[in-house]
Design a protein around this motif. Structure first.
Motif, mmCIF file in Angstrom:
data_model
loop_
_atom_site.group_PDB
_atom_site.id
_atom_site.type_symbol
_atom_site.label_atom_id
_atom_site.label_comp_id
_atom_site.label_asym_id
_atom_site.label_seq_id
_atom_site.Cartn_x
_atom_site.Cartn_y
_atom_site.Cartn_z
ATOM 1 N N PRO A 190 3.874 -14.205 7.839
ATOM 2 C CA PRO A 190 2.409 -14.099 7.774
ATOM 3 C C PRO A 190 1.956 -13.551 6.424
ATOM 4 O O PRO A 190 2.605 -12.703 5.816
ATOM 5 N N SER A 191 0.816 -14.040 5.948
ATOM 6 C CA SER A 191 0.250 -13.585 4.689
ATOM 7 C C SER A 191 -1.254 -13.401 4.866
ATOM 8 O O SER A 191 -1.918 -14.223 5.501
ATOM 9 N N ARG A 192 -1.774 -12.327 4.277
ATOM 10 C CA ARG A 192 -3.217 -12.095 4.318
ATOM 11 C C ARG A 192 -3.905 -12.621 3.056
ATOM 12 O O ARG A 192 -5.083 -12.378 2.846
ATOM 13 N N GLY A 193 -3.159 -13.308 2.220
ATOM 14 C CA GLY A 193 -3.751 -13.908 1.040
ATOM 15 C C GLY A 193 -3.808 -12.973 -0.150
ATOM 16 O O GLY A 193 -3.133 -11.939 -0.199
ATOM 17 N N ASP A 194 -4.622 -13.350 -1.113
ATOM 18 C CA ASP A 194 -4.701 -12.608 -2.369
ATOM 19 C C ASP A 194 -5.433 -11.277 -2.194
ATOM 20 O O ASP A 194 -6.286 -11.126 -1.312
ATOM 21 N N THR A 195 -5.105 -10.331 -3.066
ATOM 22 C CA THR A 195 -5.810 -9.057 -3.137
ATOM 23 C C THR A 195 -6.731 -9.109 -4.353
ATOM 24 O O THR A 195 -6.267 -9.301 -5.475
ATOM 25 N N ILE A 196 -8.020 -8.947 -4.117
ATOM 26 C CA ILE A 196 -9.016 -9.138 -5.171
ATOM 27 C C ILE A 196 -9.846 -7.864 -5.328
ATOM 28 O O ILE A 196 -10.468 -7.394 -4.363
ATOM 29 N N VAL A 248 -6.722 -7.509 0.792
ATOM 30 C CA VAL A 248 -8.015 -6.826 0.797
ATOM 31 C C VAL A 248 -8.862 -7.314 -0.372
ATOM 32 O O VAL A 248 -8.353 -7.585 -1.463
ATOM 33 N N ARG A 249 -10.167 -7.394 -0.161
ATOM 34 C CA ARG A 249 -11.122 -7.716 -1.227
ATOM 35 C C ARG A 249 -12.078 -6.537 -1.366
ATOM 36 O O ARG A 249 -12.717 -6.130 -0.393
ATOM 37 N N ILE A 250 -12.140 -6.009 -2.580
ATOM 38 C CA ILE A 250 -12.960 -4.830 -2.850
ATOM 39 C C ILE A 250 -14.110 -5.246 -3.749
ATOM 40 O O ILE A 250 -13.900 -5.777 -4.847
ATOM 41 N N GLY A 251 -15.336 -4.991 -3.296
ATOM 42 C CA GLY A 251 -16.513 -5.448 -4.005
ATOM 43 C C GLY A 251 -16.802 -4.654 -5.266
ATOM 44 O O GLY A 251 -16.328 -3.526 -5.455
ATOM 45 N N HIS A 252 -17.623 -5.242 -6.131
ATOM 46 C CA HIS A 252 -18.015 -4.599 -7.381
ATOM 47 C C HIS A 252 -18.627 -3.222 -7.106
ATOM 48 O O HIS A 252 -19.365 -3.031 -6.133
ATOM 49 N N GLY A 253 -18.334 -2.280 -7.989
ATOM 50 C CA GLY A 253 -18.983 -0.982 -7.937
ATOM 51 C C GLY A 253 -18.556 -0.071 -6.804
ATOM 52 O O GLY A 253 -19.156 0.987 -6.601
ATOM 53 N N ALA A 254 -17.521 -0.441 -6.064
ATOM 54 C CA ALA A 254 -17.082 0.390 -4.944
ATOM 55 C C ALA A 254 -16.325 1.618 -5.440
ATOM 56 O O ALA A 254 -15.807 1.644 -6.564
ATOM 57 N N ILE A 255 -16.269 2.637 -4.594
ATOM 58 C CA ILE A 255 -15.499 3.843 -4.868
ATOM 59 C C ILE A 255 -14.540 4.056 -3.704
ATOM 60 O O ILE A 255 -14.953 4.062 -2.537
ATOM 61 N N ILE A 256 -13.243 4.229 -4.014
ATOM 62 C CA ILE A 256 -12.217 4.449 -3.003
ATOM 63 C C ILE A 256 -11.782 5.917 -3.094
ATOM 64 O O ILE A 256 -11.208 6.335 -4.098
ATOM 65 N N ALA A 257 -12.066 6.689 -2.073
ATOM 66 C CA ALA A 257 -11.795 8.126 -2.110
ATOM 67 C C ALA A 257 -10.302 8.404 -2.166
ATOM 68 O O ALA A 257 -9.471 7.621 -1.675
ATOM 69 N N THR A 314 -7.432 -1.045 4.436
ATOM 70 C CA THR A 314 -6.849 -2.137 5.221
ATOM 71 C C THR A 314 -7.808 -3.300 5.419
ATOM 72 O O THR A 314 -7.390 -4.368 5.846
ATOM 73 N N GLU A 315 -9.088 -3.091 5.124
ATOM 74 C CA GLU A 315 -10.101 -4.117 5.313
ATOM 75 C C GLU A 315 -10.943 -4.256 4.049
ATOM 76 O O GLU A 315 -10.941 -3.386 3.181
ATOM 77 N N ASP A 316 -11.702 -5.344 3.972
ATOM 78 C CA ASP A 316 -12.551 -5.574 2.806
ATOM 79 C C ASP A 316 -13.578 -4.455 2.632
ATOM 80 O O ASP A 316 -14.029 -3.854 3.615
ATOM 81 N N VAL A 317 -13.923 -4.192 1.382
ATOM 82 C CA VAL A 317 -14.873 -3.136 1.034
ATOM 83 C C VAL A 317 -16.119 -3.779 0.428
ATOM 84 O O VAL A 317 -16.013 -4.528 -0.546
ATOM 85 N N PRO A 318 -17.309 -3.493 0.950
ATOM 86 C CA PRO A 318 -18.529 -4.110 0.394
ATOM 87 C C PRO A 318 -18.828 -3.593 -1.007
ATOM 88 O O PRO A 318 -18.404 -2.493 -1.384
#
Length: 215
Positions: free
Chosen positions: A118-124, A141-150, A156-160
């Motif tokens: 199984p693959s969850r695809g690319d990490t962006i 996981v896809r992490i949106g522009h301007g996000a902050i990761i503490a 584990t999931e996409d970040v808006p």
């Protein structure tokens, strides 16, 4: 009126942008391979292993698996920011998850059992994302522009875009701006501006308002 000297802007091709230390590295100078890319000015800060980012912090990224890691421009990665890629997957449909074939010998005859995992695809990762100390990003996981990761988060999931997330698993703690402002920021896409325009707008980008930005 004093104007910005755009000729003094740092080069995105510099390996170590800070004088007298090699703890901060522009990542595009130390990553290679067809399945990983990093945009201009994104940096990694590590007092001991900054230049070893790809080997130490992008794990289980095997070319034959085919998944990509893409990191945008102007991202800040603190020490220990780590990406787990899809090559970490094991079979889970049998009595054992142990990857016998990769150990060689007679077990190596069964490499077909490791195909098609199984693959969850690319990490962006978008642009202008800030990763705190020892953040862990899981595959796909896809992490949106301007996000902050503490710090210490496990994503584990996409970040808006423009969300602040934290915890294990990471959850949205708050949004940095209201919806209207986020839409305006995404439309502006300042990370795509010319270097001259960015340089002229640094005070507004760091500590101003959208209306302070110069054309």
């Amino acid at each position: 009126m004093q104007t910005s000297d755009t000729s003094a802007a740092p080069s995105a091709d510099t390996r170590f942008p800070l004088p007298h230390t090699d703890r901060v590295v522009f990542l595009k100078s130390v990553v290679s391979g067809p399945n990983i890319s990093v945009g201009d000015y994104s940096y990694y800060d590590d007092p001991e292993h900054a230049t070893e980012f790809q080997a130490r912090n992008v794990l289980y990224h095997y070319e034959h698996v085919g998944d990509r890691l893409e990191i945008g421009r102007f991202c800040a990665l603190a020490t220990g920011t780590t990406f787990i890629m899809n090559g970490a997957n094991h079979r889970m449909d049998g009595p054992s998850t142990f990857p016998f074939p990769i150990m060689g010998g007679a077990w190596g005859e069964h490499m077909d059992l490791l195909m098609g995992l199984p693959s969850r695809g690319d990490t962006i990762v978008g642009h202008d994302v800030w990763f705190g100390f020892r953040t862990l990003i899981m595959p796909g996981v896809r992490i949106g522009h301007g996000a902050i990761i503490a710090s210490g988060s496990v994503v584990t999931e996409d970040v808006p875009p423009y969300a602040i997330v934290g915890g294990n698993p990471a959850r949205v703690m708050k949004m940095r701006f209201d919806d209207v402002t986020i839409t305006r920021l995404l439309d502006l896409a300042w990370w795509d501006w010319s270097l001259e325009r960015i340089t002229a707008n640094i005070p507004a980008l760091m500590a101003g308002k959208l209306d302070d930005l110069k054309p």
